[in-house]
Design an enzyme around this catalytic site. Structure first.
Site, PDB file in Angstrom:
ATOM      1  N   GLU A 165       0.819  -1.229   0.000  1.00 18.83           N
ATOM      2  CA  GLU A 165       0.000   0.000   0.000  1.00 18.83           C
ATOM      3  C   GLU A 165       0.853   1.280   0.000  1.00 18.83           C
ATOM      4  O   GLU A 165       0.390   2.344   0.362  1.00 18.83           O
ATOM      5  CB  GLU A 165      -1.003   0.064   1.170  1.00 18.83           C
ATOM      6  CG  GLU A 165      -1.658  -1.223   1.636  1.00 18.83           C
ATOM      7  CD  GLU A 165      -2.399  -2.012   0.575  1.00 18.83           C
ATOM      8  OE1 GLU A 165      -1.836  -3.057   0.181  1.00 18.83           O
ATOM      9  OE2 GLU A 165      -3.481  -1.630   0.139  1.00 18.83           O
ATOM     10  N   TYR A 167       3.540   1.907   1.853  1.00 24.50           N
ATOM     11  CA  TYR A 167       4.161   2.246   3.136  1.00 24.50           C
ATOM     12  C   TYR A 167       5.684   2.017   3.077  1.00 24.50           C
ATOM     13  O   TYR A 167       6.231   1.644   2.044  1.00 24.50           O
ATOM     14  CB  TYR A 167       3.516   1.433   4.266  1.00 24.50           C
ATOM     15  CG  TYR A 167       2.113   1.924   4.621  1.00 24.50           C
ATOM     16  CD1 TYR A 167       1.910   3.215   5.125  1.00 24.50           C
ATOM     17  CD2 TYR A 167       0.995   1.111   4.461  1.00 24.50           C
ATOM     18  CE1 TYR A 167       0.637   3.671   5.450  1.00 24.50           C
ATOM     19  CE2 TYR A 167      -0.280   1.560   4.784  1.00 24.50           C
ATOM     20  CZ  TYR A 167      -0.451   2.845   5.279  1.00 24.50           C
ATOM     21  OH  TYR A 167      -1.708   3.300   5.603  1.00 24.50           O
ATOM     22  N   ARG A 215       2.747  -8.756   3.982  1.00 21.90           N
ATOM     23  CA  ARG A 215       1.752  -8.179   3.057  1.00 21.90           C
ATOM     24  C   ARG A 215       2.516  -7.525   1.917  1.00 21.90           C
ATOM     25  O   ARG A 215       3.261  -6.559   2.113  1.00 21.90           O
ATOM     26  CB  ARG A 215       0.881  -7.169   3.803  1.00 21.90           C
ATOM     27  CG  ARG A 215      -0.211  -6.589   2.940  1.00 21.90           C
ATOM     28  CD  ARG A 215      -1.582  -6.858   3.509  1.00 21.90           C
ATOM     29  NE  ARG A 215      -2.582  -6.146   2.717  1.00 21.90           N
ATOM     30  CZ  ARG A 215      -3.360  -5.203   3.193  1.00 21.90           C
ATOM     31  NH1 ARG A 215      -3.284  -4.855   4.470  1.00 21.90           N
ATOM     32  NH2 ARG A 215      -4.241  -4.600   2.432  1.00 21.90           N
ATOM     33  N   HIS A 253      -1.569   3.918  -1.502  1.00 19.96           N
ATOM     34  CA  HIS A 253      -2.616   4.858  -1.092  1.00 19.96           C
ATOM     35  C   HIS A 253      -2.708   6.058  -2.028  1.00 19.96           C
ATOM     36  O   HIS A 253      -3.750   6.687  -2.128  1.00 19.96           O
ATOM     37  CB  HIS A 253      -2.400   5.335   0.345  1.00 19.96           C
ATOM     38  CG  HIS A 253      -2.797   4.293   1.354  1.00 19.96           C
ATOM     39  ND1 HIS A 253      -3.921   3.509   1.220  1.00 19.96           N
ATOM     40  CD2 HIS A 253      -2.227   3.909   2.521  1.00 19.96           C
ATOM     41  CE1 HIS A 253      -4.018   2.691   2.243  1.00 19.96           C
ATOM     42  NE2 HIS A 253      -2.998   2.900   3.048  1.00 19.96           N
ATOM     43  N   GLN A 340     -18.457   4.546   4.524  1.00 22.21           N
ATOM     44  CA  GLN A 340     -19.003   5.726   5.193  1.00 22.21           C
ATOM     45  C   GLN A 340     -18.750   5.781   6.697  1.00 22.21           C
ATOM     46  O   GLN A 340     -18.504   6.863   7.218  1.00 22.21           O
ATOM     47  CB  GLN A 340     -20.510   5.834   4.912  1.00 22.21           C
ATOM     48  CG  GLN A 340     -20.793   6.441   3.550  1.00 22.21           C
ATOM     49  CD  GLN A 340     -22.264   6.423   3.204  1.00 22.21           C
ATOM     50  OE1 GLN A 340     -22.702   5.637   2.374  1.00 22.21           O
ATOM     51  NE2 GLN A 340     -23.033   7.264   3.825  1.00 22.21           N
TER      52      GLN A 340
HETATM   53  P1  NAP Z   1     -27.485  17.356  -0.340  1.00 23.88           P
HETATM   54  O1  NAP Z   1     -26.227  16.601  -0.186  1.00 23.88           O
HETATM   55  O2  NAP Z   1     -27.933  18.240   0.739  1.00 23.88           O
HETATM   56  O3  NAP Z   1     -27.369  18.174  -1.708  1.00 23.88           O
HETATM   57  C1  NAP Z   1     -28.357  19.030  -2.155  1.00 23.88           C
HETATM   58  C2  NAP Z   1     -27.836  19.848  -3.327  1.00 23.88           C
HETATM   59  O4  NAP Z   1     -28.834  20.755  -3.698  1.00 23.88           O
HETATM   60  C3  NAP Z   1     -26.607  20.637  -3.030  1.00 23.88           C
HETATM   61  O5  NAP Z   1     -25.783  20.587  -4.182  1.00 23.88           O
HETATM   62  C4  NAP Z   1     -27.115  22.053  -2.791  1.00 23.88           C
HETATM   63  O6  NAP Z   1     -26.014  22.817  -3.159  1.00 23.88           O
HETATM   64  C5  NAP Z   1     -28.356  22.103  -3.674  1.00 23.88           C
HETATM   65  N1  NAP Z   1     -29.457  22.893  -3.153  1.00 23.88           N
HETATM   66  C6  NAP Z   1     -29.938  22.930  -1.887  1.00 23.88           C
HETATM   67  N2  NAP Z   1     -31.002  23.748  -1.816  1.00 23.88           N
HETATM   68  C7  NAP Z   1     -31.229  24.232  -3.050  1.00 23.88           C
HETATM   69  C8  NAP Z   1     -32.171  25.125  -3.596  1.00 23.88           C
HETATM   70  N3  NAP Z   1     -33.134  25.678  -2.855  1.00 23.88           N
HETATM   71  N4  NAP Z   1     -32.088  25.394  -4.911  1.00 23.88           N
HETATM   72  C9  NAP Z   1     -31.137  24.867  -5.677  1.00 23.88           C
HETATM   73  N5  NAP Z   1     -30.200  23.997  -5.212  1.00 23.88           N
HETATM   74  C10 NAP Z   1     -30.247  23.695  -3.901  1.00 23.88           C
HETATM   75  O7  NAP Z   1     -28.687  16.384  -0.592  1.00 23.88           O
HETATM   76  P2  NAP Z   1     -28.844  15.128  -1.531  1.00 23.88           P
HETATM   77  O8  NAP Z   1     -27.946  15.147  -2.694  1.00 23.88           O
HETATM   78  O9  NAP Z   1     -30.307  15.047  -1.763  1.00 23.88           O
HETATM   79  O10 NAP Z   1     -28.395  13.954  -0.638  1.00 23.88           O
HETATM   80  C11 NAP Z   1     -29.114  13.643   0.533  1.00 23.88           C
HETATM   81  C12 NAP Z   1     -28.270  12.876   1.464  1.00 23.88           C
HETATM   82  O11 NAP Z   1     -28.025  11.573   0.993  1.00 23.88           O
HETATM   83  C13 NAP Z   1     -26.952  13.580   1.640  1.00 23.88           C
HETATM   84  O12 NAP Z   1     -26.695  13.780   2.990  1.00 23.88           O
HETATM   85  C14 NAP Z   1     -25.984  12.671   1.045  1.00 23.88           C
HETATM   86  O13 NAP Z   1     -24.797  12.610   1.834  1.00 23.88           O
HETATM   87  C15 NAP Z   1     -26.670  11.318   1.050  1.00 23.88           C
HETATM   88  N6  NAP Z   1     -26.198  10.600  -0.115  1.00 23.88           N
HETATM   89  C16 NAP Z   1     -24.929  10.206  -0.114  1.00 23.88           C
HETATM   90  C17 NAP Z   1     -24.431   9.584  -1.197  1.00 23.88           C
HETATM   91  C18 NAP Z   1     -23.008   9.140  -1.215  1.00 23.88           C
HETATM   92  O14 NAP Z   1     -22.477   8.876  -2.225  1.00 23.88           O
HETATM   93  N7  NAP Z   1     -22.344   9.016  -0.091  1.00 23.88           N
HETATM   94  C19 NAP Z   1     -25.201   9.371  -2.305  1.00 23.88           C
HETATM   95  C20 NAP Z   1     -26.511   9.787  -2.293  1.00 23.88           C
HETATM   96  C21 NAP Z   1     -26.998  10.423  -1.179  1.00 23.88           C
HETATM   97  P3  NAP Z   1     -25.979  24.371  -3.441  1.00 23.88           P
HETATM   98  O15 NAP Z   1     -26.820  24.946  -2.334  1.00 23.88           O
HETATM   99  O16 NAP Z   1     -24.556  24.791  -3.389  1.00 23.88           O
HETATM  100  O17 NAP Z   1     -26.540  24.535  -4.805  1.00 23.88           O
HETATM  101 FE1  SF4 Z   2     -17.516   0.107   6.124  1.00 24.36          FE
HETATM  102 FE2  SF4 Z   2     -19.768  -0.952   7.056  1.00 24.36          FE
HETATM  103 FE3  SF4 Z   2     -19.787   0.437   4.761  1.00 24.36          FE
HETATM  104 FE4  SF4 Z   2     -18.685  -1.993   4.917  1.00 24.36          FE
HETATM  105  S1  SF4 Z   2     -20.847  -1.480   5.160  1.00 24.36           S
HETATM  106  S2  SF4 Z   2     -17.788  -0.229   3.973  1.00 24.36           S
HETATM  107  S3  SF4 Z   2     -17.795  -1.939   6.956  1.00 24.36           S
HETATM  108  S4  SF4 Z   2     -19.314   1.233   6.802  1.00 24.36           S
END
Ligand code: NAP
Ligand code: SF4
Length: 671
Positions: A165, A167, A215, A253, A340
């Protein structure tokens, strides 16, 4: 007759016999740094009770300069030995075996004291390492050997020497970090002298009856990495120096190729372990994106490896092996490789846990004890928060009824599972469905629950989730404007698309729209082509000569946000770069700092730096975040029915499945 005869076969190492072919790979949990060794012991002993053949601890620094970060756990003094002894005793009492990983970070160590072969800074570290002189190298070897001896004193069954990785030991192997001209640099024989010397000296110090895993990086995924011939030569040399097992390391990494994220196909790199196996006489271990007993059994049955390493799957379910062995594989809580709650936490200095299993690394504090008085509990909403709450409450002995207005379980998880690269969500929804059924939860789908349904329950939990935020854009009622949910559900979308909002869902929708045909996550050849993964036998480091060769995007997509700067900054710490790179490869234009003016039939008018611009679009998709769905909670409040509100229904901001599941579990643990 078991379904997993190869997985459950013992492995005779000569001086000891492992009960099965499953290694719990090393993970940094952050538990050791809490100083609560009872908690560390409980984490590992829970996995030992779950039947894993051999565990490897998170990386322990052999000295201060080699620690991944200042204050990283190690075996520095005899007091440390006593602390580690608490863990090894508890693991042995539970019938398990545990090896300690010795991790010297070299130039990846986050501190000015870091050292390496040459004073060459890594692209992922702000610190230029100090080039070691002869005495400095000798000190590092001696410290690693001392750590191994202390590990033995502390009761470990072995050590894993971290040689991959990117290291410390890995850094000596490649010419772009090792520019030395003394006996530690130059020819490959000289560059590999350090890892081989470390293995030989550790073996001499710990004696013959102590597991020594090396490893070894099978594919560096960085320019000028090791060639395959060098990998084989090193493997044979560490075998000759006394290694018991060789574990597969994949990618440095600093590599710009994902190696363990959910979009990486399962067992994507096991072909390299398979190729190494006939070259050495000691058992080899396959690693990376192995997360089910079927995948693991398949690799062993094909002869690709002698053991399989799984790390994160043991966060998701400590009883992985016991369940597989007792015909209950369907009950294994699946690791969806999201990072996550594990790696994203680790890299932001937080204690590791698991999205699927909030008890991971919280075993002593989040306890699902049998309910003292079984009660009737209603849970409304079968998304991640409601499902977890219903499951934990029912497993504790409560009588639970779970309502959802939809005809299927899963809530927003059903949107995620439609995104290419998020196929693992399928397994999570299936697992929840099976688990609530086994736990005896009464499920009432296709029913909008109201106060009348909920009166008379001892506890009412509202987990009704979210509704899309209305951005109030002029023209949003035009026919070519769609919400993310309808798009992910398969609504027709034109060739030129503007995605408004670049949060997790905006990125997911963009990914969904640029792909056509088979998802690379389930097509390993296509995935390798997309990311430019080649063969280290033909090119050093295994980066394909032509670089990434992604398929042409299915649509022309523009992704917008109002915040200045590049979209995607709020995505996962360890996965955000993958989402950005993946969309960039599909020519998605990502723009920040825009103001939305109005939507017209021909597209979206924005202002950028005050200058109006029409972005032509056949379809505009609104991904502008979410608001809590508060209708039921308000109705219950007016009817005077006490209730709990969890997940997105409680707070939509920063909602994700991790928080939803954690909240559901914690509420149910207290009923
Ligand atoms: P979000 O992360 O809060 O994003 C909302 C987006 O809309 C932002 O880009 C925001 O940016 C924009 N926005 C907010 N209010 C607005 C308005 N009134 N008019 C226009 N644009 C506006 O919400 P989300 O994408 O719906 O996701 C929801 C949750 O699910 C999040 O917490 C996210 O972490 C999670 N999620 C995570 C993943 C992942 O890959 N880890 C995937 C899907 C969902 P601006 O205000 O800058 O425009
Ligand atoms: Fe990490 Fe749990 Fe997501 Fe697997 S399911 S990647 S262990 S948080």
């Amino acid at each position: 007759m078991t379904a997993y005869p190869h997985l459950l076969a013992p492995l005779d190492l000569g001086f000891t016999v492992l009960p099965n072919r499953v290694l719990m790979g090393s993970m940094h949990t952050g538990l050791e740094e809490t100083g609560d060794w009872n908690r560390v012991a409980e984490f590992y002993s829970a996995r030992a009770r779950g039947g894993v053949g051999l565990m490897v601890t998170g990386g322990m620094a052999p000295n201060r300069e080699g620690g991944v970060f200042p204050g990283a756990a190690g075996l520095y003094t005899s007091a440390d030995i006593a602390s580690h002894r608490i863990v090894t005793d508890r693991v042995h009492d539970a019938g398990g075996r545990i090896a300690m990983q010795i991790l010297h970070a070299g130039r990846y160590a986050y501190g000015k004291e870091c050292v390496s072969a040459s004073a060459v800074k890594s692209p992922i570290s702000p610190f230029v390492p100090r080039e070691l002189d002869e005495a400095g190298i000798e000190k590092q070897i001696a410290d690693i050997v001392t750590a191994a001896v202390r590990a033995r004193e502390a009761g470990y069954d072995g050590v894993e020497v971290m040689g991959s990785e990117g290291y410390f030991l890995n850094q000596f192997l490649v010419t772009h970090v090792n520019r030395r001209i003394d006996r530690w640099g130059g020819s490959y024989e000289n560059r590999m002298r350090l890892p081989v010397e470390v293995v030989a000296r550790v073996r001499a110090a710990v004696g013959p009856d102590f597991i020594l895993i090396y490893r070894l990086s099978l594919i560096d995924l960085v320019p000028d990495g090791s060639s395959w011939d060098e990998v084989v030569l090193l493997a044979r040399s560490v075998e000759g120096a006394g290694a018991t097992l060789i574990n597969s390391g994949i990618g440095w990494h600093e590599a710009r190729v994902p190696t363990i994220a959910t979009s990486v196909p399962r067992a994507a790199f096991a072909w390299l372990t398979a190729r190494l196996r006939p070259e050495v006489g000691i058992p080899v271990i396959a690693s990376n994106r192995i997360n089910t007993p079927e995948v693991a059994e398949g690799l062993l049955a094909q002869g690709a490896a002698d053991m399989v390493s799984m790390a994160r799957p043991f966060l998701a379910d400590p009883d992985f092996v016991a369940k597989a062995a007792s015909g209950r594989a369907a009950e294994i809580a699946p690791c969806i490789a999201c990072n996550q709650a594990c790696l994203d936490h680790t890299f932001s200095g937080r204690l590791t846990s698991c999205l699927v299993n909030p008890r991971a690394c919280h075993e002593t504090e989040l306890v699902y004890a049998p309910a003292a008085t079984p009660r009737r509990i209603a849970v409304v909403g079968a998304g991640p928060a409601g499902l977890m709450c219903a499951l934990v409450a029912a497993e504790r002995g409560h009588a639970v009824v779970l309502f959802d207005k939809a005809e299927t379980l899963g809530g927003q998880l059903n949107l995620a599972r439609r995104v290419p690269g998020k196929e693992e969500f399928d397994g999570l929804v299936d697992w929840f469905a099976g688990s609530v059924a086994r736990a005896g939860v009464e499920v009432r789908l296709g029913h909008v629950a109201g106060p009348k349904d909920l009166r008379g329950f001892d506890e009412v939990v509202v987990a009704t989730g979210v509704v899309p935020r209305d951005p109030g854009l002029p023209g949003q009622d035009l026919a070519h404007v769609r919400g993310y949910a309808e798009v992910l559900a398969g609504a027709p979308v034109g060739q030129r698309v503007v995605v408004v909002g670049a949060g997790g869902i905006g990125f997911d929708v963009a990914e969904f729209l640029v792909h056509r045909g088979e998802s690379p996550a389930v097509a390993p050849d296509l995935w390798r082509q997309e990311w430019g993964v080649g063969d280290p036998a033909t090119i050093r480091g295994g980066l394909a000569a032509g670089g990434p060769r992604p398929e042409a995007p299915a649509r022309q997509v523009t992704l917008l946000q109002r915040k200045p700067g590049k979209p995607g900054k709020g995505l996962g710490k360890t996965t955000g770069w993958i989402h950005r790179a993946s969309l960039a490869m599909k020519s998605v234009e990502m723009r920040g700092g825009v103001t939305y003016d109005r939507i017209l039939p021909e597209g979206l008018v924005i202002l950028q730096d005050g200058v109006p611009e029409l972005l032509p679009a056949d379809t505009i998709v609104l991904c502008t975040g979410q608001e809590p769905e508060g209708t039921l909670s308000a109705a219950l409040a007016s009817a005077g029915i006490a209730h709990h509100v969890i997940g997105g229904a409680e707070r939509a901001a920063e909602l994700d499945a991790k928080r939803a599941i954690d909240q559901g579990a914690r509420l149910a643990a207290g009923f």
